[in-house]
Design a protein around this motif. Structure first.
Motif, PDB file in Angstrom:
ATOM      1  N   VAL A  41       0.872   6.255   1.275  1.00  0.00           N
ATOM      2  CA  VAL A  41      -0.309   6.658   2.035  1.00  0.00           C
ATOM      3  C   VAL A  41       0.014   6.694   3.525  1.00  0.00           C
ATOM      4  O   VAL A  41      -0.358   7.647   4.229  1.00  0.00           O
ATOM      5  CB  VAL A  41      -1.491   5.703   1.759  1.00  0.00           C
ATOM      6  N   ARG A  42       0.712   5.701   4.024  1.00  0.00           N
ATOM      7  CA  ARG A  42       1.061   5.655   5.443  1.00  0.00           C
ATOM      8  C   ARG A  42       1.964   6.814   5.822  1.00  0.00           C
ATOM      9  O   ARG A  42       1.865   7.364   6.917  1.00  0.00           O
ATOM     10  CB  ARG A  42       1.758   4.336   5.773  1.00  0.00           C
ATOM     11  N   THR A  43       2.863   7.210   4.931  1.00  0.00           N
ATOM     12  CA  THR A  43       3.795   8.296   5.217  1.00  0.00           C
ATOM     13  C   THR A  43       3.121   9.660   5.111  1.00  0.00           C
ATOM     14  O   THR A  43       3.373  10.541   5.920  1.00  0.00           O
ATOM     15  CB  THR A  43       4.994   8.227   4.254  1.00  0.00           C
ATOM     16  N   LYS A  44       2.256   9.837   4.118  1.00  0.00           N
ATOM     17  CA  LYS A  44       1.616  11.135   3.902  1.00  0.00           C
ATOM     18  C   LYS A  44       0.356  11.320   4.741  1.00  0.00           C
ATOM     19  O   LYS A  44       0.015  12.427   5.117  1.00  0.00           O
ATOM     20  CB  LYS A  44       1.277  11.309   2.428  1.00  0.00           C
ATOM     21  N   GLY A  45      -0.384  10.240   4.957  1.00  0.00           N
ATOM     22  CA  GLY A  45      -1.619  10.339   5.714  1.00  0.00           C
ATOM     23  C   GLY A  45      -2.815  10.732   4.874  1.00  0.00           C
ATOM     24  O   GLY A  45      -3.830  11.168   5.415  1.00  0.00           O
ATOM     25  N   TYR A  46      -2.725  10.575   3.570  1.00  0.00           N
ATOM     26  CA  TYR A  46      -3.841  10.870   2.674  1.00  0.00           C
ATOM     27  C   TYR A  46      -3.641  10.146   1.352  1.00  0.00           C
ATOM     28  O   TYR A  46      -2.564   9.620   1.079  1.00  0.00           O
ATOM     29  CB  TYR A  46      -4.016  12.371   2.447  1.00  0.00           C
ATOM     30  N   ILE A  47      -4.702  10.155   0.528  1.00  0.00           N
ATOM     31  CA  ILE A  47      -4.656   9.553  -0.808  1.00  0.00           C
ATOM     32  C   ILE A  47      -5.134  10.605  -1.796  1.00  0.00           C
ATOM     33  O   ILE A  47      -6.158  11.250  -1.575  1.00  0.00           O
ATOM     34  CB  ILE A  47      -5.579   8.321  -0.914  1.00  0.00           C
ATOM     35  N   THR A  48      -4.420  10.746  -2.891  1.00  0.00           N
ATOM     36  CA  THR A  48      -4.843  11.640  -3.968  1.00  0.00           C
ATOM     37  C   THR A  48      -5.245  10.805  -5.181  1.00  0.00           C
ATOM     38  O   THR A  48      -4.825   9.651  -5.308  1.00  0.00           O
ATOM     39  CB  THR A  48      -3.715  12.599  -4.385  1.00  0.00           C
ATOM     40  N   PRO A  49      -6.037  11.384  -6.088  1.00  0.00           N
ATOM     41  CA  PRO A  49      -6.362  10.656  -7.321  1.00  0.00           C
ATOM     42  C   PRO A  49      -5.120  10.266  -8.117  1.00  0.00           C
ATOM     43  O   PRO A  49      -5.067   9.176  -8.691  1.00  0.00           O
ATOM     44  CB  PRO A  49      -7.232  11.642  -8.098  1.00  0.00           C
ATOM     45  N   HIS A  50      -4.095  11.122  -8.117  1.00  0.00           N
ATOM     46  CA  HIS A  50      -2.869  10.795  -8.856  1.00  0.00           C
ATOM     47  C   HIS A  50      -2.177   9.565  -8.277  1.00  0.00           C
ATOM     48  O   HIS A  50      -1.653   8.733  -9.029  1.00  0.00           O
ATOM     49  CB  HIS A  50      -1.911  11.988  -8.855  1.00  0.00           C
ATOM     50  N   MET A  51      -2.168   9.440  -6.952  1.00  0.00           N
ATOM     51  CA  MET A  51      -1.553   8.265  -6.322  1.00  0.00           C
ATOM     52  C   MET A  51      -2.301   6.995  -6.732  1.00  0.00           C
ATOM     53  O   MET A  51      -1.678   5.978  -7.069  1.00  0.00           O
ATOM     54  CB  MET A  51      -1.565   8.415  -4.796  1.00  0.00           C
ATOM     55  N   TYR A  52      -3.632   7.049  -6.718  1.00  0.00           N
ATOM     56  CA  TYR A  52      -4.428   5.877  -7.077  1.00  0.00           C
ATOM     57  C   TYR A  52      -4.273   5.537  -8.564  1.00  0.00           C
ATOM     58  O   TYR A  52      -4.141   4.366  -8.930  1.00  0.00           O
ATOM     59  CB  TYR A  52      -5.901   6.115  -6.735  1.00  0.00           C
ATOM     60  N   LEU A  53      -4.276   6.554  -9.414  1.00  0.00           N
ATOM     61  CA  LEU A  53      -4.115   6.307 -10.857  1.00  0.00           C
ATOM     62  C   LEU A  53      -2.738   5.739 -11.181  1.00  0.00           C
ATOM     63  O   LEU A  53      -2.600   4.896 -12.067  1.00  0.00           O
ATOM     64  CB  LEU A  53      -4.382   7.589 -11.644  1.00  0.00           C
TER      65      LEU A  53
END
Length: 189
Positions: A41-53
């Motif tokens: 998240v820190r590197t990309k600057g966003y969160i996706t549902p796939h990352m959370y899952l």
């Protein structure tokens, strides 16, 4: 009575030690999963549902249930005026404060009550959660902070055995607790 104590020591204590080692392994797995998620998240600057899952999948592999708390602190600058109604009284300095966005708001962006597919750009936090700019969260930009806290909510086998052997109630189920975060370093959307 001596036989009972001998059996408890021969079988119960090694079982308790094994359960404690399992909690230590769970702690390491959770720490690695949270670190990997937060760093992404820190590197990309966003969160996706796939990352959370994916985070949930890794946490679930430990066999415990977890409470996951997320926090996004967006840095704001407020110019300081001697008289706020008069722009000519600018004092040449700024107050710095943070707007906080927490788990409920982040989850509402990732998993809204609609039929959008998981890979839809409308389900990325913090890109868009509402129809108006007033309801949209602040963007994640370099200089913001993101933190995740994870703690187990179930009673682990080590807690159960400890309570059994001491004939007590520890009162706390938190054998696995991880908090990790840092500054957003990239804006990759």
């Amino acid at each position: 009575m001596a036989i009972f104590i001998a059996v408890a020591l021969l079988f119960g204590y090694p079982l308790y030690q094994q359960a404690q080692r399992q909690d230590e392994l769970s702690q390491m797995v959770v720490h690695n999963a949270v670190t990997e998620f937060v760093d992404a998240v820190r590197t990309k600057g966003y969160i996706t549902p796939h990352m959370y899952l994916e985070l949930n999948r890794k946490l679930g592999a430990t066999g415990n249930q977890y409470d996951i708390q997320m926090e996004h602190l967006h840095k704001r600058y407020n110019p300081v005026y001697f008289d706020p109604a008069n722009p000519a009284t600018f004092e040449g300095s700024f107050d710095i404060y943070f707007n906080g966005h927490y788990t409920e708001e982040i989850m509402a962006a990732l998993f809204p009550n609609n039929t959008e597919p998981l890979d839809s750009k409308k389900r990325i936090y913090p890109i868009s959660t509402g129809d108006t700019a007033a309801t949209r969260p602040d963007p994640m930009v370099a200089g913001d902070f993101f933190r995740v806290k994870v703690r187990n909510v179930n009673r682990t086998m080590a807690v159960i055995l400890q309570d059994f052997f001491t004939n007590g109630n520890t009162g706390s189920n938190n054998k696995v607790y991880v908090t990790y975060g840092g500054m957003i370093i990239n804006e990759d959307y």
